[in-house]
Design a protein around this motif. Structure first.
Motif, PDB file in Angstrom:
ATOM      1  N   PHE A 300      -8.197  54.257 -53.508  1.00 56.56           N
ATOM      2  CA  PHE A 300      -9.383  55.109 -53.323  1.00 56.56           C
ATOM      3  C   PHE A 300      -8.952  56.467 -52.757  1.00 56.56           C
ATOM      4  CE2 PHE A 300     -13.233  56.633 -51.238  1.00 56.56           C
ATOM      5  CZ  PHE A 300     -14.266  56.212 -52.068  1.00 56.56           C
ATOM      6  N   SER A 301      -8.040  56.433 -51.764  1.00 51.18           N
ATOM      7  CA  SER A 301      -7.577  57.689 -51.152  1.00 51.18           C
ATOM      8  C   SER A 301      -6.840  58.563 -52.168  1.00 51.18           C
ATOM      9  CB  SER A 301      -6.634  57.403 -49.973  1.00 51.18           C
ATOM     10  OG  SER A 301      -7.299  56.644 -49.012  1.00 51.18           O
ATOM     11  N   GLU A 302      -6.028  57.905 -52.995  1.00 52.06           N
ATOM     12  CA  GLU A 302      -5.274  58.631 -54.037  1.00 52.06           C
ATOM     13  C   GLU A 302      -6.251  59.326 -55.006  1.00 52.06           C
ATOM     14  OE1 GLU A 302      -2.863  56.593 -57.406  1.00 52.06           O
ATOM     15  OE2 GLU A 302      -2.079  55.902 -55.471  1.00 52.06           O
ATOM     16  N   LEU A 303      -7.276  58.582 -55.433  1.00 56.04           N
ATOM     17  CA  LEU A 303      -8.260  59.157 -56.351  1.00 56.04           C
ATOM     18  C   LEU A 303      -9.030  60.290 -55.673  1.00 56.04           C
ATOM     19  CD1 LEU A 303      -9.525  55.793 -57.893  1.00 56.04           C
ATOM     20  CD2 LEU A 303      -8.233  57.567 -59.095  1.00 56.04           C
ATOM     21  N   TRP A 304      -9.314  60.113 -54.415  1.00 58.33           N
ATOM     22  CA  TRP A 304     -10.022  61.132 -53.627  1.00 58.33           C
ATOM     23  C   TRP A 304      -9.239  62.443 -53.622  1.00 58.33           C
ATOM     24  CZ3 TRP A 304     -14.560  60.541 -50.509  1.00 58.33           C
ATOM     25  CH2 TRP A 304     -14.815  61.594 -49.632  1.00 58.33           C
ATOM     26  N   GLU A 305      -7.903  62.328 -53.404  1.00 63.41           N
ATOM     27  CA  GLU A 305      -7.060  63.539 -53.369  1.00 63.41           C
ATOM     28  C   GLU A 305      -7.097  64.250 -54.720  1.00 63.41           C
ATOM     29  OE1 GLU A 305      -6.280  64.359 -50.517  1.00 63.41           O
ATOM     30  OE2 GLU A 305      -6.461  62.385 -49.566  1.00 63.41           O
ATOM     31  N   GLN A 306      -7.184  63.442 -55.825  1.00 63.32           N
ATOM     32  CA  GLN A 306      -7.169  64.056 -57.167  1.00 63.32           C
ATOM     33  C   GLN A 306      -8.529  64.620 -57.563  1.00 63.32           C
ATOM     34  OE1 GLN A 306      -6.073  60.693 -59.506  1.00 63.32           O
ATOM     35  NE2 GLN A 306      -4.044  60.538 -58.573  1.00 63.32           N
ATOM     36  N   SER A 307      -9.581  64.158 -56.874  1.00 61.41           N
ATOM     37  CA  SER A 307     -10.935  64.542 -57.286  1.00 61.41           C
ATOM     38  C   SER A 307     -11.161  66.032 -57.088  1.00 61.41           C
ATOM     39  CB  SER A 307     -11.953  63.756 -56.455  1.00 61.41           C
ATOM     40  OG  SER A 307     -13.183  64.417 -56.455  1.00 61.41           O
ATOM     41  N   ASN A 308     -11.758  66.681 -58.082  1.00 58.37           N
ATOM     42  CA  ASN A 308     -12.057  68.090 -57.883  1.00 58.37           C
ATOM     43  C   ASN A 308     -13.525  68.396 -58.174  1.00 58.37           C
ATOM     44  OD1 ASN A 308     -12.084  67.806 -60.586  1.00 58.37           O
ATOM     45  ND2 ASN A 308     -10.221  68.986 -60.963  1.00 58.37           N
ATOM     46  N   LEU A 309     -14.345  67.364 -58.294  1.00 60.44           N
ATOM     47  CA  LEU A 309     -15.759  67.586 -58.614  1.00 60.44           C
ATOM     48  C   LEU A 309     -16.617  67.805 -57.374  1.00 60.44           C
ATOM     49  CD1 LEU A 309     -16.687  65.310 -61.641  1.00 60.44           C
ATOM     50  CD2 LEU A 309     -16.528  67.791 -61.532  1.00 60.44           C
ATOM     51  N   GLU A 310     -16.372  67.039 -56.326  1.00 57.53           N
ATOM     52  CA  GLU A 310     -17.186  67.168 -55.114  1.00 57.53           C
ATOM     53  C   GLU A 310     -16.432  68.030 -54.100  1.00 57.53           C
ATOM     54  OE1 GLU A 310     -20.382  66.286 -53.740  1.00 57.53           O
ATOM     55  OE2 GLU A 310     -19.355  67.687 -52.403  1.00 57.53           O
ATOM     56  N   VAL A 311     -16.952  69.185 -53.828  1.00 54.90           N
ATOM     57  CA  VAL A 311     -16.242  70.150 -52.984  1.00 54.90           C
ATOM     58  C   VAL A 311     -16.000  69.600 -51.574  1.00 54.90           C
ATOM     59  CG1 VAL A 311     -18.363  71.362 -52.309  1.00 54.90           C
ATOM     60  CG2 VAL A 311     -16.198  72.588 -52.311  1.00 54.90           C
ATOM     61  N   TYR A 312     -16.880  68.730 -51.108  1.00 54.15           N
ATOM     62  CA  TYR A 312     -16.736  68.205 -49.745  1.00 54.15           C
ATOM     63  C   TYR A 312     -15.561  67.230 -49.596  1.00 54.15           C
ATOM     64  CZ  TYR A 312     -20.899  70.350 -47.748  1.00 54.15           C
ATOM     65  OH  TYR A 312     -21.792  71.248 -47.261  1.00 54.15           O
ATOM     66  N   THR A 313     -14.989  66.771 -50.736  1.00 51.32           N
ATOM     67  CA  THR A 313     -13.838  65.874 -50.600  1.00 51.32           C
ATOM     68  C   THR A 313     -12.648  66.602 -49.963  1.00 51.32           C
ATOM     69  OG1 THR A 313     -13.123  66.339 -52.856  1.00 51.32           O
ATOM     70  CG2 THR A 313     -14.466  64.355 -52.523  1.00 51.32           C
ATOM     71  N   LYS A 314     -12.706  67.911 -49.939  1.00 49.90           N
ATOM     72  CA  LYS A 314     -11.612  68.689 -49.325  1.00 49.90           C
ATOM     73  C   LYS A 314     -11.870  68.945 -47.830  1.00 49.90           C
ATOM     74  CE  LYS A 314      -9.814  69.316 -53.447  1.00 49.90           C
ATOM     75  NZ  LYS A 314      -9.756  67.951 -53.943  1.00 49.90           N
ATOM     76  N   VAL A 315     -13.023  68.557 -47.359  1.00 51.21           N
ATOM     77  CA  VAL A 315     -13.345  68.833 -45.950  1.00 51.21           C
ATOM     78  C   VAL A 315     -12.755  67.758 -45.047  1.00 51.21           C
ATOM     79  CG1 VAL A 315     -15.257  68.945 -44.289  1.00 51.21           C
ATOM     80  CG2 VAL A 315     -15.382  70.200 -46.453  1.00 51.21           C
ATOM     81  N   GLU A 316     -12.000  68.207 -44.062  1.00 49.10           N
ATOM     82  CA  GLU A 316     -11.298  67.292 -43.159  1.00 49.10           C
ATOM     83  C   GLU A 316     -12.269  66.322 -42.485  1.00 49.10           C
ATOM     84  OE1 GLU A 316      -8.634  69.470 -40.608  1.00 49.10           O
ATOM     85  OE2 GLU A 316      -8.428  67.668 -39.353  1.00 49.10           O
ATOM     86  N   GLY A 317     -11.905  65.064 -42.496  1.00 47.60           N
ATOM     87  CA  GLY A 317     -12.718  64.055 -41.802  1.00 47.60           C
ATOM     88  C   GLY A 317     -13.725  63.360 -42.696  1.00 47.60           C
ATOM     89  N   TYR A 318     -14.039  63.956 -43.879  1.00 50.62           N
ATOM     90  CA  TYR A 318     -15.084  63.363 -44.725  1.00 50.62           C
ATOM     91  C   TYR A 318     -14.608  62.039 -45.349  1.00 50.62           C
ATOM     92  CZ  TYR A 318     -18.947  63.134 -48.114  1.00 50.62           C
ATOM     93  OH  TYR A 318     -20.038  62.744 -48.858  1.00 50.62           O
ATOM     94  N   LYS A 319     -13.360  62.027 -45.834  1.00 45.09           N
ATOM     95  CA  LYS A 319     -12.824  60.798 -46.440  1.00 45.09           C
ATOM     96  C   LYS A 319     -12.834  59.662 -45.412  1.00 45.09           C
ATOM     97  CE  LYS A 319      -8.471  59.740 -46.997  1.00 45.09           C
ATOM     98  NZ  LYS A 319      -7.055  59.897 -47.352  1.00 45.09           N
TER      99      LYS A 319
END
Ligand code: SR1
Ligand code: MG
Length: 396
Positions: A300-319
């Motif tokens: 899940f974390s790996e896919l999260w890092e690759q995701s570029n659709l949801e801008v908030y996935t780049k915000v620290e602490g959200y994952k």
């Protein structure tokens, strides 16, 4: 045979299932076909059709217009067959190696024709016989992470996510879960089913307001948290396995729900199996329980890092926030599954199959106690080790 032309629903028999197979041209002309009905689940017919000449097989699964486990007094939508076909296809886009291939489907006949998996064993049956499935938890952790991340708002355009949520609206099957997992076992309801020796423990559950409050919150989460396209019934009877291969079947309960539900059901069923074993033989199951979460978390974390659709996935602490929510849900849903499979409708063979009555009752009491602890402590515990420790030492 007129079944295909008329497209009118009627339950198949071994004869009409073979005729249907011939009409669909699924085997070479020289085939000699035979058929057995092998469904041992609660709801459907499952026909296994084999060709003795070419040594090939297929499965035809047909939904019945009622719940087989109860009888015709419990009508059930045939639409679940379409949900199942479409969920197998959708999840197959992300993990083709972990689901059966669908060859054909027919909405009117409520059938799904799919890959023959008879070289594999239902994981629950194999585990009960002491079979070890070294890849089981890694495969299921990966299955859950890939199917759920990929159908969530983190990976999809919001229009597509909401289109899928509509396509997989599954109110009747969800209602079964809402009743049988989240409601009936926590009240004195007629669907409940337990040995008299458990009455004291069961009545304590019915009187436990703190526990019922948490069950209510979990039910609400199940109903309202449309996070991803779930399998919806991911117990060990919905999984075919061998030492090297795993295939997830039966997603007729699929719908948009909370990610922790699929993980919780799988882990809950591993716990149910663990308590059915002597303490000395539980370690391998405990490892599967911990590994399921570890692999899910990592993929899940790996896919999260690759995701570029949801801008908030780049915000620290959200994952971390999302994974913490999924973990806490997982524990709570696992706890509900432990309780419902012990005292509600539709038990598991792991526990009911324990011939020695004292041992069976002891195992069931352990399942109830662990279920309660998982529900009540789901926001406090930050690893599965605490839950495992409640069941004794991690011996070989
Ligand atoms: C009436 S259906 C009972 C159970 O069987 C299915 O496998 C689901 O787990 C459901 O809750
Ligand atoms: Mg099923």
């Amino acid at each position: 045979m007129t079944i295909l032309q008329k497209k009118q629903y009627e339950p198949l028999t071994v004869e009409t299932a073979v005729n249907l197979t011939k009409e669909l041209d699924l085997f070479p002309e020289n085939s000699i076909l035979s058929c057995r009905e092998i469904g041992d689940g609660n709801l459907n017919y499952v026909f296994h059709i084999t060709d003795s000449i070419n040594e090939k097989g297929i499965i035809i699964k047909q939904a019945l217009p009622y719940a087989k486990v109860v009888g015709e007094s419990w009508p059930l939508t045939l639409k679940r067959s379409t949900i199942e076909t479409n969920a197998l296809k959708k999840h197959g886009e992300f993990v083709p190696q972990l689901v059966p291939e669908v060859y054909h489907s027919d909405e009117d006949l409520a059938i799904t024709v799919m890959e023959d998996l008879s070289h594999l064993t239902i994981a629950r049956e194999g585990l009960i016989k002491g079979q070890s499935y070294p890849k089981l938890s890694s495969h299921i952790g990966e299955y859950i992470a890939r199917t759920l991340f990929s159908t969530s708002d983190f990976a999809l355009h919001p229009f597509e996510k909401k289109r899928l949520a509509v396509e997989f609206s599954n109110p009747e099957l969800c209602k079964i879960t809402e009743d049988l997992i989240f409601t009936d076992p926590f009240f004195d309801h007629e669907t409940n089913d337990f040995e008299p020796e458990l009455r004291e423990d069961v009545e304590a559950i019915w009187k436990n307001n703190a526990l019922k409050l948490e069950a209510a919150k979990l039910k609400l989460s199940f109903i309202t948290d449309a996070e991803a396209l779930l399998h919806g019934d991911l117990h060990t009877g919905s999984i075919f396995a061998s030492e090297t291969e795993t295939k997830v079947i039966d997603p007729e309960f699929a719908f948009y729900g909370p990610i922790g539900f699929d993980i919780g059901l799988f882990i809950g069923n591993l716990f149910l199996h663990a308590v059915s074993r002597e303490e000395a033989h539980r370690a391998v199951i405990f490892e599967h329980i911990e590994n399921t979460w570890t692999v899910f978390h990592s993929v899940f974390s790996e896919l999260w890092e690759q995701s570029n659709l949801e801008v908030y996935t780049k915000v620290e602490g959200y994952k971390e926030y999302i994974l913490q929510k999924i973990f806490s849900d997982t524990l709570g849903f696992a706890g509900c599954e432990l309780i419902r499979r012990t005292i509600g409708l539709s038990h598991v063979k792991d526990l009911d199959g324990i011939a020695d009555k004292d041992k069976r009752i002891a195992a069931k009491k352990q399942a109830l106690a662990l279920g309660e602890a998982l529900i009540l402590n789901r926001n406090k515990w930050n690893s599965l080790t605490v839950a495992i420790t409640l069941l004794g030492e991690k011996t070989a």
